[in-house]
Design a protein around this motif. Structure first.
Motif, PDB file in Angstrom:
ATOM      1  N   UNK A  76       0.093  -4.492  -9.500  1.00  0.00           N
ATOM      2  CA  UNK A  76       0.964  -5.596  -9.108  1.00  0.00           C
ATOM      3  C   UNK A  76       0.404  -6.978  -9.420  1.00  0.00           C
ATOM      4  N   UNK A  77      -0.894  -7.116  -9.507  1.00  0.00           N
ATOM      5  CA  UNK A  77      -1.475  -8.428  -9.811  1.00  0.00           C
ATOM      6  C   UNK A  77      -1.354  -8.761 -11.292  1.00  0.00           C
ATOM      7  N   UNK A  78      -1.178  -7.744 -12.112  1.00  0.00           N
ATOM      8  CA  UNK A  78      -1.057  -7.960 -13.562  1.00  0.00           C
ATOM      9  C   UNK A  78       0.327  -8.401 -13.993  1.00  0.00           C
ATOM     10  N   UNK A  79       1.265  -8.501 -13.057  1.00  0.00           N
ATOM     11  CA  UNK A  79       2.639  -8.866 -13.414  1.00  0.00           C
ATOM     12  C   UNK A  79       2.805 -10.356 -13.544  1.00  0.00           C
ATOM     13  N   UNK A 109       8.613  -5.121  -2.301  1.00  0.00           N
ATOM     14  CA  UNK A 109       7.464  -4.715  -1.503  1.00  0.00           C
ATOM     15  C   UNK A 109       7.573  -3.240  -1.145  1.00  0.00           C
ATOM     16  N   UNK A 110       6.495  -2.509  -1.343  1.00  0.00           N
ATOM     17  CA  UNK A 110       6.433  -1.113  -0.929  1.00  0.00           C
ATOM     18  C   UNK A 110       5.294  -0.953   0.068  1.00  0.00           C
ATOM     19  N   UNK A 111       5.390   0.041   0.912  1.00  0.00           N
ATOM     20  CA  UNK A 111       4.350   0.286   1.905  1.00  0.00           C
ATOM     21  C   UNK A 111       3.918   1.743   1.853  1.00  0.00           C
ATOM     22  N   UNK A 112       2.740   1.989   2.373  1.00  0.00           N
ATOM     23  CA  UNK A 112       2.211   3.343   2.454  1.00  0.00           C
ATOM     24  C   UNK A 112       1.480   3.457   3.776  1.00  0.00           C
ATOM     25  N   UNK A 113       1.766   4.498   4.514  1.00  0.00           N
ATOM     26  CA  UNK A 113       1.139   4.731   5.819  1.00  0.00           C
ATOM     27  C   UNK A 113       0.179   5.894   5.695  1.00  0.00           C
ATOM     28  N   UNK A 114      -1.057   5.656   6.040  1.00  0.00           N
ATOM     29  CA  UNK A 114      -2.069   6.702   5.931  1.00  0.00           C
ATOM     30  C   UNK A 114      -2.961   6.642   7.170  1.00  0.00           C
ATOM     31  N   UNK A 115      -3.072   7.756   7.861  1.00  0.00           N
ATOM     32  CA  UNK A 115      -3.951   7.833   9.026  1.00  0.00           C
ATOM     33  C   UNK A 115      -5.247   8.496   8.587  1.00  0.00           C
ATOM     34  N   UNK A 116      -6.348   7.851   8.900  1.00  0.00           N
ATOM     35  CA  UNK A 116      -7.656   8.358   8.517  1.00  0.00           C
ATOM     36  C   UNK A 116      -8.337   8.909   9.762  1.00  0.00           C
ATOM     37  N   UNK A 117      -8.383  10.231   9.866  1.00  0.00           N
ATOM     38  CA  UNK A 117      -9.036  10.859  11.007  1.00  0.00           C
ATOM     39  C   UNK A 117     -10.516  10.486  11.035  1.00  0.00           C
TER      40      UNK A 117
END
Length: 58
Positions: A55-58, A24-32
């Protein structure tokens, strides 16, 4: 994550990210200026669908 979530939302997100383990990987993004609405989600959909298709194609 949008600014509307406030500090508690950011803390909860960071706790989730800290708990994530491979593969599992994560990404943090703040959208002003974002909010809980379609306009905000539409801005991140291309990245989200690219991630899903990888990831769904695996």
């Amino acid at each position: 994550m949008t600014r509307a979530c406030g500090d508690e939302g950011i803390e909860n997100t960071r706790a989730f990210m800290a708990a994530a383990r491979a593969p599992l990987t994560t990404k943090f993004e703040v959208i002003d200026g974002g909010g809980h609405n379609f306009g905000t989600y539409q801005r991140v959909m291309p990245d989200a669908f690219a991630w899903l298709s990888t990831y769904m194609g695996r």
